[in-house]
Design a protein around this motif. Structure first.
Motif, PDB file in Angstrom:
ATOM      1  N   PRO A   1       0.926  -1.303  -0.081  1.00  0.00           N
ATOM      2  CA  PRO A   1      -0.092  -0.059   0.132  1.00  0.00           C
ATOM      3  C   PRO A   1       0.656   1.439  -0.011  1.00  0.00           C
ATOM      4  O   PRO A   1       0.490   2.235  -0.768  1.00  0.00           O
ATOM      5  CB  PRO A   1      -0.880  -0.238   1.250  1.00  0.00           C
ATOM      6  CG  PRO A   1      -0.751  -1.585   1.526  1.00  0.00           C
ATOM      7  CD  PRO A   1       0.397  -2.121   0.825  1.00  0.00           C
ATOM      8  N   SER A   4      -8.813  -1.532  -4.789  1.00  0.00           N
ATOM      9  CA  SER A   4      -8.616  -3.119  -4.408  1.00  0.00           C
ATOM     10  C   SER A   4      -7.263  -3.325  -4.977  1.00  0.00           C
ATOM     11  O   SER A   4      -6.745  -3.219  -5.944  1.00  0.00           O
ATOM     12  CB  SER A   4      -9.565  -3.831  -5.054  1.00  0.00           C
ATOM     13  OG  SER A   4      -9.564  -5.166  -4.807  1.00  0.00           O
ATOM     14  N   HIS A  32      -4.326  -3.222  -9.531  1.00  0.00           N
ATOM     15  CA  HIS A  32      -4.991  -2.194  -8.902  1.00  0.00           C
ATOM     16  C   HIS A  32      -6.307  -1.849  -9.634  1.00  0.00           C
ATOM     17  O   HIS A  32      -6.513  -2.095 -10.765  1.00  0.00           O
ATOM     18  CB  HIS A  32      -4.449  -0.673  -8.970  1.00  0.00           C
ATOM     19  CG  HIS A  32      -5.429   0.522  -8.985  1.00  0.00           C
ATOM     20  ND1 HIS A  32      -5.672   1.003 -10.407  1.00  0.00           N
ATOM     21  CD2 HIS A  32      -5.860   1.224  -8.096  1.00  0.00           C
ATOM     22  CE1 HIS A  32      -6.473   2.124  -9.901  1.00  0.00           C
ATOM     23  NE2 HIS A  32      -6.622   2.178  -8.570  1.00  0.00           N
ATOM     24  N   PRO A  34      -7.121   7.903  -2.841  1.00  0.00           N
ATOM     25  CA  PRO A  34      -6.770   7.231  -1.559  1.00  0.00           C
ATOM     26  C   PRO A  34      -6.755   5.570  -1.790  1.00  0.00           C
ATOM     27  O   PRO A  34      -7.772   4.947  -2.425  1.00  0.00           O
ATOM     28  CB  PRO A  34      -8.046   7.520  -0.691  1.00  0.00           C
ATOM     29  CG  PRO A  34      -8.466   8.873  -1.325  1.00  0.00           C
ATOM     30  CD  PRO A  34      -8.314   8.650  -2.805  1.00  0.00           C
ATOM     31  N   ILE A  35      -5.888   5.045  -1.167  1.00  0.00           N
ATOM     32  CA  ILE A  35      -5.753   3.536  -1.049  1.00  0.00           C
ATOM     33  C   ILE A  35      -7.122   2.691  -0.733  1.00  0.00           C
ATOM     34  O   ILE A  35      -7.366   1.750  -1.049  1.00  0.00           O
ATOM     35  CB  ILE A  35      -4.593   3.052  -0.440  1.00  0.00           C
ATOM     36  CG1 ILE A  35      -3.215   3.464  -0.889  1.00  0.00           C
ATOM     37  CG2 ILE A  35      -4.207   1.436  -0.185  1.00  0.00           C
ATOM     38  CD1 ILE A  35      -2.982   3.075  -2.337  1.00  0.00           C
ATOM     39  N   THR A  36      -7.790   3.253   0.369  1.00  0.00           N
ATOM     40  CA  THR A  36      -8.885   2.779   0.705  1.00  0.00           C
ATOM     41  C   THR A  36     -10.071   2.645  -0.366  1.00  0.00           C
ATOM     42  O   THR A  36     -11.116   2.023  -0.166  1.00  0.00           O
ATOM     43  CB  THR A  36      -9.431   3.625   1.913  1.00  0.00           C
ATOM     44  OG1 THR A  36      -9.692   4.947   1.537  1.00  0.00           O
ATOM     45  CG2 THR A  36      -8.464   3.441   3.140  1.00  0.00           C
ATOM     46  N   GLU A  37      -9.747   3.427  -1.256  1.00  0.00           N
ATOM     47  CA  GLU A  37     -10.914   3.346  -2.309  1.00  0.00           C
ATOM     48  C   GLU A  37     -10.515   2.427  -3.764  1.00  0.00           C
ATOM     49  O   GLU A  37     -11.300   2.313  -4.539  1.00  0.00           O
ATOM     50  CB  GLU A  37     -11.245   4.808  -2.955  1.00  0.00           C
ATOM     51  CG  GLU A  37     -11.573   5.849  -1.890  1.00  0.00           C
ATOM     52  CD  GLU A  37     -11.751   7.144  -2.556  1.00  0.00           C
ATOM     53  OE1 GLU A  37     -11.780   7.308  -3.782  1.00  0.00           O
ATOM     54  OE2 GLU A  37     -11.981   8.066  -1.600  1.00  0.00           O
ATOM     55  N   ARG A  64       1.079   3.948  -3.520  1.00  0.00           N
ATOM     56  CA  ARG A  64       0.705   5.574  -3.403  1.00  0.00           C
ATOM     57  C   ARG A  64       1.447   6.354  -4.453  1.00  0.00           C
ATOM     58  O   ARG A  64       0.972   7.469  -4.861  1.00  0.00           O
ATOM     59  CB  ARG A  64       0.912   6.109  -1.868  1.00  0.00           C
ATOM     60  CG  ARG A  64      -0.098   5.381  -0.888  1.00  0.00           C
ATOM     61  CD  ARG A  64       0.005   5.936   0.333  1.00  0.00           C
ATOM     62  NE  ARG A  64      -1.008   5.418   1.249  1.00  0.00           N
ATOM     63  CZ  ARG A  64      -0.550   5.184   2.491  1.00  0.00           C
ATOM     64  NH1 ARG A  64       0.520   5.239   3.098  1.00  0.00           N
ATOM     65  NH2 ARG A  64      -1.601   4.623   3.062  1.00  0.00           N
ATOM     66  N   ASN A  70     -10.255   0.063  -9.213  1.00  0.00           N
ATOM     67  CA  ASN A  70     -11.066   0.954  -8.574  1.00  0.00           C
ATOM     68  C   ASN A  70     -12.352   0.022  -8.063  1.00  0.00           C
ATOM     69  O   ASN A  70     -12.823  -0.483  -8.844  1.00  0.00           O
ATOM     70  CB  ASN A  70     -11.758   2.249  -9.442  1.00  0.00           C
ATOM     71  CG  ASN A  70     -10.652   3.243  -9.315  1.00  0.00           C
ATOM     72  OD1 ASN A  70      -9.716   3.140  -8.904  1.00  0.00           O
ATOM     73  ND2 ASN A  70     -10.769   4.188 -10.332  1.00  0.00           N
ATOM     74  N   GLN A  71     -12.759   0.522  -6.970  1.00  0.00           N
ATOM     75  CA  GLN A  71     -14.110  -0.475  -6.424  1.00  0.00           C
ATOM     76  C   GLN A  71     -15.449   0.250  -6.885  1.00  0.00           C
ATOM     77  O   GLN A  71     -15.222   1.357  -7.173  1.00  0.00           O
ATOM     78  CB  GLN A  71     -13.914  -0.291  -4.618  1.00  0.00           C
ATOM     79  CG  GLN A  71     -12.887  -1.078  -4.300  1.00  0.00           C
ATOM     80  CD  GLN A  71     -12.739  -1.273  -2.876  1.00  0.00           C
ATOM     81  OE1 GLN A  71     -13.364  -0.607  -2.215  1.00  0.00           O
ATOM     82  NE2 GLN A  71     -11.782  -2.070  -2.295  1.00  0.00           N
TER      83      GLN A  71
END
Length: 69
Positions: free
Chosen positions: A25, A40, A66, A35-38, A29, A68-69
């Motif tokens: 993670p 997978s 990577h 944001p990494i929280t957004e 960046r 996007n969720q």
């Protein structure tokens, strides 16, 4: 809308495999502008090529996925 990104990072070979999951993670960046929280993340440790006696494998290449969720 979904998007994905695939890239590699190079880590020192002295890093233990168990530590890689914590490092990914932070390394991603540098490449992902959200944001990494957004997103997978998943990764795969790439096999090392055979090295000759003169060259030592001092790094490990990691393929990161990577999406996007």
């Amino acid at each position: 809308m979904q998007s994905s990104l695939i890239f590699t990072v190079e880590l020192p070979s002295t890093i233990k495999e168990a530590e890689i999951a914590k490092i990914i993670p932070t390394e991603t960046r540098k490449y992902i502008p959200v944001p990494i929280t957004e997103v997978s993340l998943d990764y795969f440790i790439l096999p090392q090529k055979e090295s000759s006696f003169e060259e030592m494998n001092t790094s490990v290449d990691i393929l990161i996925f990577h999406k996007n969720q």
